[in-house]
Design a protein around this motif. Sequence first.
Motif, PDB file in Angstrom:
ATOM      1  N   CYS A  43       0.834  -1.202   0.000  1.00 46.81           N
ATOM      2  CA  CYS A  43       0.000   0.000   0.000  1.00 46.81           C
ATOM      3  C   CYS A  43       0.871   1.255   0.000  1.00 46.81           C
ATOM      4  N   TYR A  44       0.481   2.224  -0.778  1.00 39.12           N
ATOM      5  CA  TYR A  44       1.156   3.534  -0.833  1.00 39.12           C
ATOM      6  C   TYR A  44       2.638   3.422  -1.191  1.00 39.12           C
ATOM      7  N   ASP A  45       3.051   2.370  -1.890  1.00 45.28           N
ATOM      8  CA  ASP A  45       4.487   2.185  -2.185  1.00 45.28           C
ATOM      9  C   ASP A  45       5.028   3.361  -3.008  1.00 45.28           C
ATOM     10  N   ASN A  46       6.039   4.027  -2.423  1.00 46.06           N
ATOM     11  CA  ASN A  46       6.600   5.221  -3.056  1.00 46.06           C
ATOM     12  C   ASN A  46       7.176   4.976  -4.436  1.00 46.06           C
ATOM     13  N   ALA A  47       7.610   3.739  -4.709  1.00 44.41           N
ATOM     14  CA  ALA A  47       8.265   3.458  -5.985  1.00 44.41           C
ATOM     15  C   ALA A  47       7.289   3.526  -7.155  1.00 44.41           C
ATOM     16  N   TYR A  48       5.968   3.443  -6.855  1.00 46.00           N
ATOM     17  CA  TYR A  48       4.999   3.310  -7.948  1.00 46.00           C
ATOM     18  C   TYR A  48       3.963   4.425  -7.977  1.00 46.00           C
ATOM     19  N   VAL A  49       4.236   5.530  -7.296  1.00 49.26           N
ATOM     20  CA  VAL A  49       3.206   6.571  -7.236  1.00 49.26           C
ATOM     21  C   VAL A  49       3.556   7.797  -8.075  1.00 49.26           C
ATOM     22  N   LYS A  50       4.451   7.630  -9.051  1.00 51.25           N
ATOM     23  CA  LYS A  50       4.801   8.753  -9.914  1.00 51.25           C
ATOM     24  C   LYS A  50       3.618   9.124 -10.810  1.00 51.25           C
ATOM     25  N   PRO A  51       3.595  10.385 -11.295  1.00 53.62           N
ATOM     26  CA  PRO A  51       2.467  10.799 -12.136  1.00 53.62           C
ATOM     27  C   PRO A  51       2.397  10.003 -13.438  1.00 53.62           C
ATOM     28  N   TYR A  52       1.188   9.879 -13.932  1.00 52.23           N
ATOM     29  CA  TYR A  52       0.977   9.214 -15.229  1.00 52.23           C
ATOM     30  C   TYR A  52       0.812  10.285 -16.280  1.00 52.23           C
ATOM     31  N   LEU A  53       1.711  10.309 -17.259  1.00 51.44           N
ATOM     32  CA  LEU A  53       1.708  11.382 -18.255  1.00 51.44           C
ATOM     33  C   LEU A  53       0.907  11.019 -19.500  1.00 51.44           C
ATOM     34  N   GLY A  54      -0.073  10.158 -19.366  1.00 48.92           N
ATOM     35  CA  GLY A  54      -0.908   9.824 -20.510  1.00 48.92           C
ATOM     36  C   GLY A  54      -0.393   8.622 -21.260  1.00 48.92           C
ATOM     37  N   PRO A  55      -1.179   8.165 -22.235  1.00 46.29           N
ATOM     38  CA  PRO A  55      -0.793   6.965 -22.989  1.00 46.29           C
ATOM     39  C   PRO A  55       0.517   7.166 -23.745  1.00 46.29           C
ATOM     40  N   GLU A  56       1.071   6.037 -24.226  1.00 42.36           N
ATOM     41  CA  GLU A  56       2.373   6.074 -24.911  1.00 42.36           C
ATOM     42  C   GLU A  56       2.381   7.062 -26.076  1.00 42.36           C
ATOM     43  N   GLU A  57       1.235   7.218 -26.730  1.00 41.66           N
ATOM     44  CA  GLU A  57       1.185   8.082 -27.918  1.00 41.66           C
ATOM     45  C   GLU A  57       1.472   9.533 -27.563  1.00 41.66           C
ATOM     46  N   SER A  58       1.256   9.914 -26.294  1.00 42.18           N
ATOM     47  CA  SER A  58       1.505  11.303 -25.926  1.00 42.18           C
ATOM     48  C   SER A  58       2.911  11.493 -25.371  1.00 42.18           C
ATOM     49  N   SER A  59       3.746  10.451 -25.468  1.00 41.21           N
ATOM     50  CA  SER A  59       5.137  10.566 -25.020  1.00 41.21           C
ATOM     51  C   SER A  59       5.924  11.487 -25.951  1.00 41.21           C
ATOM     52  N   ALA A  60       7.054  11.991 -25.459  1.00 41.27           N
ATOM     53  CA  ALA A  60       7.913  12.831 -26.308  1.00 41.27           C
ATOM     54  C   ALA A  60       8.449  12.022 -27.477  1.00 41.27           C
ATOM     55  N   ILE A  61       8.645  10.730 -27.261  1.00 42.07           N
ATOM     56  CA  ILE A  61       9.068   9.831 -28.337  1.00 42.07           C
ATOM     57  C   ILE A  61       7.990   8.758 -28.459  1.00 42.07           C
ATOM     58  N   PRO A  62       6.913   9.052 -29.204  1.00 46.91           N
ATOM     59  CA  PRO A  62       5.814   8.076 -29.300  1.00 46.91           C
ATOM     60  C   PRO A  62       6.260   6.821 -30.033  1.00 46.91           C
ATOM     61  N   PRO A  63       5.577   5.703 -29.757  1.00 49.19           N
ATOM     62  CA  PRO A  63       5.991   4.424 -30.353  1.00 49.19           C
ATOM     63  C   PRO A  63       6.052   4.458 -31.875  1.00 49.19           C
ATOM     64  N   THR A  64       5.091   5.113 -32.510  1.00 45.36           N
ATOM     65  CA  THR A  64       5.098   5.122 -33.979  1.00 45.36           C
ATOM     66  C   THR A  64       6.364   5.782 -34.511  1.00 45.36           C
ATOM     67  N   LEU A  65       6.778   6.881 -33.875  1.00 42.78           N
ATOM     68  CA  LEU A  65       8.001   7.559 -34.307  1.00 42.78           C
ATOM     69  C   LEU A  65       9.209   6.654 -34.075  1.00 42.78           C
ATOM     70  N   LEU A  66       9.262   6.041 -32.895  1.00 40.50           N
ATOM     71  CA  LEU A  66      10.401   5.186 -32.571  1.00 40.50           C
ATOM     72  C   LEU A  66      10.499   4.018 -33.553  1.00 40.50           C
ATOM     73  N   TYR A  67       9.375   3.345 -33.800  1.00 37.38           N
ATOM     74  CA  TYR A  67       9.403   2.194 -34.698  1.00 37.38           C
ATOM     75  C   TYR A  67       9.794   2.624 -36.109  1.00 37.38           C
ATOM     76  N   ALA A  68       9.272   3.776 -36.534  1.00 36.77           N
ATOM     77  CA  ALA A  68       9.599   4.244 -37.883  1.00 36.77           C
ATOM     78  C   ALA A  68      11.096   4.522 -37.992  1.00 36.77           C
ATOM     79  N   LEU A  69      11.672   5.157 -36.984  1.00 30.93           N
ATOM     80  CA  LEU A  69      13.101   5.468 -37.023  1.00 30.93           C
ATOM     81  C   LEU A  69      13.937   4.197 -36.971  1.00 30.93           C
ATOM     82  N   VAL A  70      13.564   3.310 -36.053  1.00 28.56           N
ATOM     83  CA  VAL A  70      14.345   2.093 -35.843  1.00 28.56           C
ATOM     84  C   VAL A  70      14.317   1.199 -37.088  1.00 28.56           C
TER      85      VAL A  70
END
Length: 295
Positions: A43-70
């Motif tokens: 309960c209340y484990d500090n290691a897992y209570v970081k904010p959620y910044l939205g789905p992967e698509e809203s990441s600075a490096i979204p999966p589609t961009l990463l896969y396309a580059l890779v």
Amino acid sequence: MFIPLPFTNMLYFQLVIMAGTVMLAYYFEYTDTFNVHVQGFFCYDNAYVKPYLGPEESSAIPPTLLYALVAGVPTFVMMISEAVLFLIQYSSKELDGQEKTIQTGDCCYLNPLVQRTFRFLGVYTFGLFTVDIFVNAGQLVTGNLAPHFLTVCKPNYTALGCQHALIYISQQEACTGNQEDVLRARKTFPSKEAALSVYAAFYLASYITCTVEVKGTRLAKPVLSLGLMYLAFLTGLNRVAEYRNHWSDVIAGFIIGVAIATFLFLTHVNDLMHSLYSSAWPHTQLPATYSATSQ
Ligand SMILES: *[C@@H]1O[C@H](CO)[C@@H](O)[C@H](O)[C@H]1NC(C)=O
């Protein structure tokens, strides 16, 4: 050297292995054939209570961009380099009539450039799927929780009886949040983004270092290689910065990517470069003879 029958058999064999690898990656990626290991949490484990910044698509490096580059950058660079290398060899009259006909065996004529390019790309693609399989297997088997796990899990602490932090919750249905987000937050170790990007960077850097033997590239090659590694490093850092992965996930991903790229390069590509270059273009690519002819 290019005996038609064994070559064709080898080709079929490789295609079967490739198809199996792609299918396994597909099952991991797009089906729920394999279930993720459900880890409990304190309960209340500090290691897992970081904010959620939205789905992967809203990441600075979204999966589609990463896969396309890779997928795209190494393919593009290797095809262009192979074409340029071939033109350099061709124009410097290395390919006389004898070497041009060496390939015109019985069944399938493949120009050495096309053959070499296909093999580099084939090994690279095989490695991409292998990395994907390693990463997915790790994620499902460990079921390690993302730094934002509790934020998306939204456990009802009252209902779970969490009076203090030392109570361990192992019920699978403890989460009240979005089930899709929760499932994704259970798949973190190792980091796929770190593994794929470092694999691509390492393979491409090895390729550039080992194949491109053009005058004036003595400084350009290490700069380019380190630049690629730097981009992969940033991709891993971004995972930690966005609370999507722990440090350990990223480091494990880096190790998997480097290990698979190194293994493939040492076992397959090195061999390939020597056999193809020494048969098709005997005077140039081997470093010792190259320095001798360039004087
Ligand atoms: C949490 O559980 C308690 C007890 O079961 C319930 O009364 C409460 O409404 C729940 N809270 C939420 C936000 O679901």
